[in-house]
Design a protein around this motif. Structure first.
Motif, PDB file in Angstrom:
ATOM      1  N   ILE A 247      54.599  89.171  29.584  1.00  0.00           N
ATOM      2  CA  ILE A 247      55.359  87.960  29.185  1.00  0.00           C
ATOM      3  C   ILE A 247      56.982  88.290  29.617  1.00  0.00           C
ATOM      4  O   ILE A 247      57.549  87.326  29.806  1.00  0.00           O
ATOM      5  N   GLY A 248      57.277  89.695  30.195  1.00  0.00           N
ATOM      6  CA  GLY A 248      58.498  89.706  30.559  1.00  0.00           C
ATOM      7  C   GLY A 248      59.687  89.585  29.563  1.00  0.00           C
ATOM      8  O   GLY A 248      59.696  89.865  28.459  1.00  0.00           O
ATOM      9  N   ASP A 249      60.561  88.819  30.091  1.00  0.00           N
ATOM     10  CA  ASP A 249      61.969  88.478  29.565  1.00  0.00           C
ATOM     11  C   ASP A 249      61.502  87.626  28.320  1.00  0.00           C
ATOM     12  O   ASP A 249      62.419  87.329  27.451  1.00  0.00           O
ATOM     13  N   GLY A 250      60.336  86.841  28.245  1.00  0.00           N
ATOM     14  CA  GLY A 250      60.066  85.964  27.333  1.00  0.00           C
ATOM     15  C   GLY A 250      60.053  86.364  25.782  1.00  0.00           C
ATOM     16  O   GLY A 250      59.979  85.491  25.022  1.00  0.00           O
ATOM     17  N   ILE A 251      60.135  87.462  25.698  1.00  0.00           N
ATOM     18  CA  ILE A 251      60.038  88.388  24.199  1.00  0.00           C
ATOM     19  C   ILE A 251      61.394  88.329  23.670  1.00  0.00           C
ATOM     20  O   ILE A 251      62.176  88.982  23.924  1.00  0.00           O
ATOM     21  N   SER A 252      61.587  87.551  22.371  1.00  0.00           N
ATOM     22  CA  SER A 252      62.717  87.409  21.884  1.00  0.00           C
ATOM     23  C   SER A 252      63.117  88.551  20.737  1.00  0.00           C
ATOM     24  O   SER A 252      63.882  89.066  20.633  1.00  0.00           O
ATOM     25  N   ALA A 253      61.905  88.622  20.090  1.00  0.00           N
ATOM     26  CA  ALA A 253      61.981  89.452  18.973  1.00  0.00           C
ATOM     27  C   ALA A 253      60.569  90.202  18.679  1.00  0.00           C
ATOM     28  O   ALA A 253      59.319  89.522  19.077  1.00  0.00           O
ATOM     29  N   PHE A 254      60.470  91.555  18.175  1.00  0.00           N
ATOM     30  CA  PHE A 254      59.323  92.204  18.141  1.00  0.00           C
ATOM     31  C   PHE A 254      59.689  93.149  16.899  1.00  0.00           C
ATOM     32  O   PHE A 254      60.297  94.271  17.001  1.00  0.00           O
ATOM     33  N   GLU A 255      59.321  92.808  15.651  1.00  0.00           N
ATOM     34  CA  GLU A 255      59.674  93.278  14.303  1.00  0.00           C
ATOM     35  C   GLU A 255      58.428  94.002  13.921  1.00  0.00           C
ATOM     36  O   GLU A 255      57.193  93.502  13.845  1.00  0.00           O
ATOM     37  N   LEU A 256      58.663  95.348  13.378  1.00  0.00           N
ATOM     38  CA  LEU A 256      57.551  96.048  12.624  1.00  0.00           C
ATOM     39  C   LEU A 256      57.691  95.821  11.463  1.00  0.00           C
ATOM     40  O   LEU A 256      58.856  95.886  10.711  1.00  0.00           O
ATOM     41  N   LEU A 257      56.666  95.754  10.732  1.00  0.00           N
ATOM     42  CA  LEU A 257      56.821  95.365   9.030  1.00  0.00           C
ATOM     43  C   LEU A 257      55.645  96.508   8.484  1.00  0.00           C
ATOM     44  O   LEU A 257      54.398  96.443   8.927  1.00  0.00           O
ATOM     45  N   HIS A 258      55.764  97.010   7.365  1.00  0.00           N
ATOM     46  CA  HIS A 258      55.073  97.836   6.661  1.00  0.00           C
ATOM     47  C   HIS A 258      54.651  97.204   5.440  1.00  0.00           C
ATOM     48  O   HIS A 258      55.313  96.451   4.844  1.00  0.00           O
ATOM     49  N   ARG A 259      53.459  97.587   5.111  1.00  0.00           N
ATOM     50  CA  ARG A 259      52.809  96.842   3.620  1.00  0.00           C
ATOM     51  C   ARG A 259      53.893  97.009   2.720  1.00  0.00           C
ATOM     52  O   ARG A 259      53.970  96.097   1.784  1.00  0.00           O
ATOM     53  N   THR A 260      54.432  97.907   2.409  1.00  0.00           N
ATOM     54  CA  THR A 260      55.479  98.101   1.450  1.00  0.00           C
ATOM     55  C   THR A 260      56.505  96.724   1.316  1.00  0.00           C
ATOM     56  O   THR A 260      56.677  96.483   0.130  1.00  0.00           O
ATOM     57  N   GLY A 261      56.921  96.389   2.256  1.00  0.00           N
ATOM     58  CA  GLY A 261      57.721  95.009   2.457  1.00  0.00           C
ATOM     59  C   GLY A 261      56.994  94.040   1.694  1.00  0.00           C
ATOM     60  O   GLY A 261      57.827  93.375   0.759  1.00  0.00           O
TER      61      GLY A 261
END
Lengths: 471, 471
Positions: A247-261
């Protein structure tokens, strides 16, 4: 020579030289720390209406050797806006300088005063069919001056960079009261040292940013959002590499989340709908913003298919409506609030080389287990290598009973971060809270250069004394 | 206290303290100005192999009050690498420090030493299936250290930014000989003042960059190139706005070309094939780099259709093979050589707010016509607001007969640029050639801050004396 306090007598004299109501007793909003940890020692605030008034205030402080602490929306998390030690400085709030001076849609630029609230700048850009991409949880109250002075990050850094990357030019008042008219709207300008980048991120210690010429971007024609369950942080990283390739530049955000959250959200904010009965151990929130002729849902389905094939992703939800996309983001954006309600023992805003993140999470978790029983909520902007690695008491144990171990926990996390070539302040800055960390982990040659620059530009040390560098 | 020259005695003493063959008489390649305008006063060059040797050389110069001029590939156009006045400094070439220290494809990062040639860095990135997007005419000889010290621009700035935007971290030797180990590979790092951006663009006056950690990008899945005939510069600008709306980030380059450039090519480099018998008055060279699933030819055809409908574009050629795309770029890239063969009276590397460009071209052309008969070759990176506005003698008139009017022409062009909020050095820097311009047009508060920073970091004034700031 020590600084003098911004006391009643100083405030009266300065106030008399300025338009009525410019100098005032500080109000609660000028003094509060968002996490309630520190109390401001300041008593007076200046509320100028123009850059000339800012210059007059800075000159008066410099002449009288009175400290001056610029404050923005007051959302900073490291105490940069909360003076505590030494003679009380005058607070300087630019909340009245909140004009959008001009928009230049053809140039993809907008000139905003430092007191503009981020959400208002986003709206002003939208009104001319452009995007101002800086976006973070406190965007409804954070102001441009503070966001630039702290070089804020947020969720779109992966694609658009940090706050500093969004600035074409600045207007600022330097510590001697001179106004730097640097509000250029140029994409290329190689005329001498880059003062702009020196003031951005200096947390008000080298001058006061009064306005900025900001970069705008095309608004994506279509956005897409997905929540994908990944095996572990290494799989998340491989997924990012795969996504960038597709996708190249098209990725605006890439967030990692853990179950604890998600567990914390369920416990403290049960009204927020969760997509699963039991949250996965790790998942990733991806946002795409694509231009005409591209379909983000298709791109996400393609990514999912290939990532599933490669064993990186187990399961996933691609948002099929704006509402569903918003729901995914609501989860992400309320994790800080859930953390606050649970109450952390120690919070960390760290960054690492991307490739080191999986090993860091393993090592830090193991090392913490070696010194006690903790819950860890590790989440953040994986695309930028920026983790919020926050440590909590185990379930059923009161936070207060373990609060005394906060420094020990932080030292462990920060030592490991530093050993793995990371940063102990990724996006929040140094403020007053991390001055000792900067001294401990900072490069000695860089620190010496910083002190030399500070002395050269602010020989009396009036600008935000005690922030970033020890006063 | 004045500086001492880097004479034989100094070179012998320093040479004896370093590995054999580190100090040498300077060779032609260390002394030549690419346009043959200036002669270097230097006689000795240091050729260190490591950052420790660089530090030893800087310390020795600082102790002996000897000036030190770092040089890269020697392609700079403003004389930053050509000392001329005052005691001869020692030249410092990092040509032996040309290792690619490491590549981190997963992190989209690469660590290169300052002596690496740009084309080699591009190749190293390509070998790990990544893109290092900095690209300019001299990429076969320009070196990373010089490119960063001058914050080079080039053809891909529109999309990827200037050289400074491509740097994650630096290793550098500061003027007192301390090594700053700042080679981080972090996307977010808010730990104090941004020394990186201070050294980048300082043209070797605040220290020596010895290595950099550079950002890499996904390689576009497909590229497309078109040469479109536009009515005038305003139409070119409207075409850019239209293209950004349709294609977003996918536009890598957007170059404006005037007929004069093609005429000069025909006269001096007739072997270069031109696509028309008579070149159009104005045209635009567009390059797209798109990700998977997008077709650049289709995107360009769509853009052409809509722009034609709107009356912005008359005619156009969309490259239908890589060879054709290369042919278009060959035209663009040989214009500087054609200019050189014709021989300019005055060359200008200026930038303007994008919206001001059409008016600038009209006004500058009219004003020049008021003081004589000239040919103007106006071309450049329109997407960045960066014009190379070069002035030549009329056909049949010898360059030498008008060379004396060079300063008058430049003053006219620069005065107008400044009056229209532009910059008199967009991408080439200040060097020695534009020191007086910086003094004339620079913001006084910024200049004062620059001088204070220079004195603070380099109190003896040894680093590239006379460049950027008057020694």
């Amino acid at each position: 020579m020590p600084l003098c306090p911004a006391d009643d007598s100083f405030a009266q004299t300065l106030g008399a030289a300025l338009p009525p109501d410019t100098l005032r007793p500080a109000e609660a909003r000028h003094l509060e720390d968002p996490r309630g940890r520190w109390s401001s020692s300041a008593t007076h605030v200046a509320l100028p209406r123009s850059v000339q008034e800012v210059a007059a205030i800075v000159r008066a402080c410099n002449d009288a050797r009175v400290g001056l602490t610029p404050i923005g929306g007051g959302t900073g998390l490291v105490g940069g806006q909360i003076p505590r030690e030494g003679p009380a400085p005058l607070l300087l709030s630019l909340e009245r300088m909140n004009a959008m001076r001009a928009a230049f849609p053809e140039e993809y630029a907008l000139v905003a005063e430092a007191g503009c609230i981020l959400a208002d700048v986003q709206s002003a850009a939208e009104q001319v069919n452009r995007l101002f991409p800086l976006s973070l949880a406190s965007e409804g109250s954070a102001r441009i001056g503070g966001l630039l002075s702290t070089n804020a990050g947020g969720v779109n850094t992966l694609r658009y960079g940090n706050a500093r990357d969004l600035v074409l030019g600045l207007e600022a008042v330097l510590p001697d009261g001179q106004v730097w008219n640097g509000l250029k709207r140029l994409r290329k300008d190689n005329t001498g040292y880059d003062l702009r980048h020196l003031l951005i991120g200096a947390e008000g210690t080298l001058g006061v940013i009064t306005a900025a010429s900001l970069k705008l971007f095309p608004r994506p024609a279509a956005t897409g959002t997905a929540l994908l369950t990944v095996t572990d942080p290494q799989a998340a990283l491989s997924l990012l590499t795969l996504a960038k390739g597709q996708i190249g530049d098209g990725i605006s955000a890439f967030e990692l989340l853990h179950r604890t959250g998600f567990d914390f959200l369920r416990a403290t904010l049960p009204e927020i709908r969760q997509p699963w009965p039991i949250a996965p151990e790790w998942c990733v929130l991806i946002e795409l913003g694509l231009s005409q002729g591209q379909n983000p849902q298709d791109a996400l389905e393609r990514l999912f298919a290939e990532a599933h094939e490669a064993g990186l992703v187990h399961d996933g939800l691609v948002a099929h409506s704006l509402q569903q996309a918003r729901d995914f983001w609501t989860l992400r954006e309320h994790i800080p609030e859930a953390n606050k309600r649970i109450g952390s023992i120690a919070s960390h805003d760290i960054s690492l080389p991307l490739g080191a993140i999986p090993a860091f999470i393993t090592k830090a978790t193991q090392a913490l287990a070696g010194i006690g029983d903790w819950r860890i909520n590790c989440f953040g902007h994986l695309g930028d290598g920026n983790l919020h690695f926050n440590v909590f008491a185990p379930e059923g144990v009161s936070k207060d009973s373990l609060k005394a171990r906060s420094a020990e926990v932080t030292a462990l996390v920060h030592d490991l971060t530093h050993a793995m070539d990371g940063s102990v302040s990724a996006e929040h800055g140094i403020g007053r809270h991390k001055v000792a960390d900067l001294e401990k982990y900072g490069d000695p040659a860089k620190l010496a250069a910083m002190r030399a620059i500070k002395s050269a530009l602010d020989p009396r040390g009036i600008m935000n004394p005690g922030a970033v560098l020890r006063a």
